[in-house]
Enzyme design. Structure first.
Site, PDB file in Angstrom:
ATOM      1  N   LYS A 205     -75.516 -14.972  55.170  1.00 39.30           N
ATOM      2  CA  LYS A 205     -76.217 -15.609  56.293  1.00 39.30           C
ATOM      3  C   LYS A 205     -77.625 -15.944  55.832  1.00 39.30           C
ATOM      4  O   LYS A 205     -78.378 -15.082  55.387  1.00 39.30           O
ATOM      5  CB  LYS A 205     -76.254 -14.652  57.481  1.00 39.30           C
ATOM      6  CG  LYS A 205     -77.038 -15.192  58.647  1.00 39.30           C
ATOM      7  CD  LYS A 205     -76.872 -14.331  59.877  1.00 39.30           C
ATOM      8  CE  LYS A 205     -77.742 -14.847  61.007  1.00 39.30           C
ATOM      9  NZ  LYS A 205     -77.629 -14.002  62.199  1.00 39.30           N
ATOM     10  N   LYS A 229     -87.112 -14.088  59.600  1.00 40.60           N
ATOM     11  CA  LYS A 229     -86.080 -13.103  59.285  1.00 40.60           C
ATOM     12  C   LYS A 229     -85.777 -13.068  57.796  1.00 40.60           C
ATOM     13  O   LYS A 229     -84.733 -12.575  57.372  1.00 40.60           O
ATOM     14  CB  LYS A 229     -84.802 -13.411  60.095  1.00 40.60           C
ATOM     15  CG  LYS A 229     -84.993 -13.330  61.615  1.00 40.60           C
ATOM     16  CD  LYS A 229     -83.643 -13.380  62.356  1.00 40.60           C
ATOM     17  CE  LYS A 229     -83.849 -13.224  63.860  1.00 40.60           C
ATOM     18  NZ  LYS A 229     -82.568 -13.183  64.610  1.00 40.60           N
ATOM     19  N   GLU A 245     -73.349 -10.902  47.733  1.00 40.00           N
ATOM     20  CA  GLU A 245     -73.255 -10.419  49.119  1.00 40.00           C
ATOM     21  C   GLU A 245     -71.795 -10.366  49.570  1.00 40.00           C
ATOM     22  O   GLU A 245     -71.350  -9.398  50.182  1.00 40.00           O
ATOM     23  CB  GLU A 245     -74.027 -11.347  50.073  1.00 40.00           C
ATOM     24  CG  GLU A 245     -75.529 -11.203  50.056  1.00 40.00           C
ATOM     25  CD  GLU A 245     -76.009  -9.962  50.824  1.00 40.00           C
ATOM     26  OE1 GLU A 245     -75.175  -9.144  51.252  1.00 40.00           O
ATOM     27  OE2 GLU A 245     -77.229  -9.824  50.976  1.00 40.00           O
ATOM     28  N   LYS A 260     -72.835 -18.805  56.910  1.00 38.09           N
ATOM     29  CA  LYS A 260     -73.608 -19.367  58.014  1.00 38.09           C
ATOM     30  C   LYS A 260     -75.002 -19.765  57.566  1.00 38.09           C
ATOM     31  O   LYS A 260     -75.620 -18.977  56.853  1.00 38.09           O
ATOM     32  CB  LYS A 260     -73.684 -18.275  59.088  1.00 38.09           C
ATOM     33  CG  LYS A 260     -74.521 -18.570  60.278  1.00 38.09           C
ATOM     34  CD  LYS A 260     -74.484 -17.345  61.149  1.00 38.09           C
ATOM     35  CE  LYS A 260     -75.259 -17.575  62.412  1.00 38.09           C
ATOM     36  NZ  LYS A 260     -75.244 -16.374  63.231  1.00 38.09           N
ATOM     37  N   SER A 286     -75.906 -23.520  66.008  1.00 35.73           N
ATOM     38  CA  SER A 286     -76.459 -24.233  67.164  1.00 35.73           C
ATOM     39  C   SER A 286     -77.218 -25.511  66.786  1.00 35.73           C
ATOM     40  O   SER A 286     -77.094 -26.533  67.464  1.00 35.73           O
ATOM     41  CB  SER A 286     -77.376 -23.291  67.943  1.00 35.73           C
ATOM     42  OG  SER A 286     -78.384 -22.762  67.095  1.00 35.73           O
ATOM     43  N   TYR A 325     -69.452 -24.604  68.412  1.00 37.59           N
ATOM     44  CA  TYR A 325     -69.663 -24.873  69.837  1.00 37.59           C
ATOM     45  C   TYR A 325     -68.885 -26.101  70.283  1.00 37.59           C
ATOM     46  O   TYR A 325     -68.784 -26.381  71.466  1.00 37.59           O
ATOM     47  CB  TYR A 325     -71.163 -25.049  70.126  1.00 37.59           C
ATOM     48  CG  TYR A 325     -71.954 -23.823  69.707  1.00 37.59           C
ATOM     49  CD1 TYR A 325     -72.017 -22.707  70.540  1.00 37.59           C
ATOM     50  CD2 TYR A 325     -72.566 -23.749  68.458  1.00 37.59           C
ATOM     51  CE1 TYR A 325     -72.699 -21.567  70.153  1.00 37.59           C
ATOM     52  CE2 TYR A 325     -73.248 -22.608  68.054  1.00 37.59           C
ATOM     53  CZ  TYR A 325     -73.311 -21.526  68.902  1.00 37.59           C
ATOM     54  OH  TYR A 325     -73.968 -20.388  68.506  1.00 37.59           O
TER      55      TYR A 325
HETATM   56  C1  PBG Z   1     -78.467 -13.187  65.276  1.00 36.78           C
HETATM   57  C2  PBG Z   1     -77.623 -14.393  65.309  1.00 36.78           C
HETATM   58  C3  PBG Z   1     -78.100 -15.684  65.168  1.00 36.78           C
HETATM   59  C4  PBG Z   1     -77.025 -16.526  65.311  1.00 36.78           C
HETATM   60  C5  PBG Z   1     -75.903 -15.746  65.542  1.00 36.78           C
HETATM   61  N1  PBG Z   1     -76.286 -14.418  65.525  1.00 36.78           N
HETATM   62  C6  PBG Z   1     -79.447 -16.229  65.004  1.00 36.78           C
HETATM   63  C7  PBG Z   1     -80.429 -15.582  64.171  1.00 36.78           C
HETATM   64  O1  PBG Z   1     -80.126 -14.965  63.155  1.00 36.78           O
HETATM   65  O2  PBG Z   1     -81.599 -15.680  64.546  1.00 36.78           O
HETATM   66  C8  PBG Z   1     -77.141 -18.009  65.217  1.00 36.78           C
HETATM   67  C9  PBG Z   1     -76.048 -18.794  65.732  1.00 36.78           C
HETATM   68  C10 PBG Z   1     -76.388 -20.199  65.980  1.00 36.78           C
HETATM   69  O3  PBG Z   1     -77.481 -20.699  65.658  1.00 36.78           O
HETATM   70  O4  PBG Z   1     -75.509 -20.857  66.526  1.00 36.78           O
HETATM   71  N2  PBG Z   1     -77.891 -11.995  65.036  1.00 36.78           N
END
Ligand code: PBG
Length: 337
Positions: A205, A229, A245, A260, A286, A325
């Protein structure tokens, strides 16, 4: 590939367009396929009754109270989408520094899981494991002396996983990027007799700007600052690190892994599939959703075609499933074709 190319006859004997000319040969020579079976629909839940809130950053996506979520789930099930992934939007007043509501078995997510599972026992229910919807600082982990403390966070994630698994979800999806959490969660699940609960870990991620709209959706954008983050999510420049990972998560006991975001990281999916030949899910996040949505609303691209094209790209790259989505809309499109 190279050999085949150099030894096969060239134009005009070879005409690549022949196979594209007929419907039958187009169908038969297709190298990948997208079906409803590949889709997972993320859903946002919020406290209350009869609530469906629009999300400014994600047009057409809503936050639903548990009773309303059931209605949407009914649609999802009737379209034969195999699974959903749940994310909560927690009221600010219920958040704290340690995200303690995350491991309260009466929380919104556990309540929603019990409700959905009692009505739709065969729908796959995936619960996110990370503290960000529950912490007042918006980080996925515990902040100790201004640092995200890996090992203390794991203890909280284990507790969160257990309440969600006990509520009846099928799969736990740690999205926090702490080291060693898959192993700790597997041990804890097994020690409680939850041996059949799957772990679908976000193995690779990235620290991505494409999560922006999601953070509005779950309200984790604290203090109007964009949260950094990058001490736990990966550097977008890295690919070898993603393989490490992924190999760690597989060895710790993940049943499937998630990569992701999706579209900017298709090379990671492709490479991971080649190296590990393991079930890989892509997460079309998203920001990717909003991008495609808005540009098609402007009329610059065709919504349906662009959505399906973006999804088949994940299959072609090597993903066996996609969190998107668009899943509900895409399922409708696939049913009509
Ligand atoms: C956080 C989490 C995130 C998403 C899913 N779980 C965002 C982040 O790490 O800030 C993002 C999903 C998306 O953008 O559709 N645990």
């Amino acid at each position: 590939m190279k050999n085949l190319f150099t030894t096969s006859p060239h134009y005009p004997r070879t005409r690549m367009r022949r196979n594209r000319g007929n419907v039958f040969s187009k169908l038969i020579s297709a190298e990948s396929a997208l079906s409803v079976n590949d889709l997972i629909m993320p859903l946002f839940v919020v406290e209350g009754k009869g609530v469906s809130q629009s999300i400014e950053s994600m047009p057409n996506i809503f936050r639903y109270s548990p009773d309303k979520v059931l209605k949407v789930v009914e649609k999802i099930v009737s379209l034969e989408i195999p699974a959903i992934a749940l994310f909560p939007k927690i009221e600010d007043s219920l958040k704290d520094k340690s995200g303690s509501l995350a491991y309260n078995s009466d929380n919104l997510i556990c309540e929603t899981v019990r409700l959905i599972k009692s009505e739709f026992p065969n729908l796959g229910v995936i619960c996110d494991v990370a503290l960000d919807p529950y912490t007042d600082h918006g980080h996925d982990g515990l902040l100790i002396n201004d640092q995200i403390d890996n090992d203390e966070t794991i203890k909280a994630l284990v507790k969160q996983s257990l309440v969600q698994a006990e509520a009846g979800c099928d799969a736990i999806a740690p999205s926090d990027m702490m080291d060693g959490r898959v192993s700790a969660i597997r041990d804890a699940l097994d020690s409680k007799g939850l041996k059949d609960t799957q772990i679908i870990s976000y193995a690779a991620k990235y620290a991505s700007s494409f999560y922006g709209p999601f953070r509005e959706a779950v309200g984790s954008n604290n203090l109007k600052n964009v949260i950094d983050k990058s001490s736990y999510q990966m550097n977008p420049a890295n690919s070898d690190e993603a393989m490490r990972e992924i190999s760690l998560d597989i060895n710790e006991g993940s049943d499937m892994i998630i990569i992701k975001p999706g579209m900017p990281y298709l090379d990671i999916i492709y490479r991971a599939q080649k190296e590990f030949n393991f079930p890989i899910l892509a997460y079309q996040v998203s920001g990717e959703y909003s991008m495609i949505f808005h540009i098609s609303k402007k009329g610059y691209i065709d919504y349906e075609k662009a959505v399906l094209e973006s999804l088949i790209g994940f299959k072609r790259a090597g993903a066996c499933g996609i969190l998107s989505y668009f899943s509900l809309d895409a399922a409708k499109m696939l049913k009509n074709t």
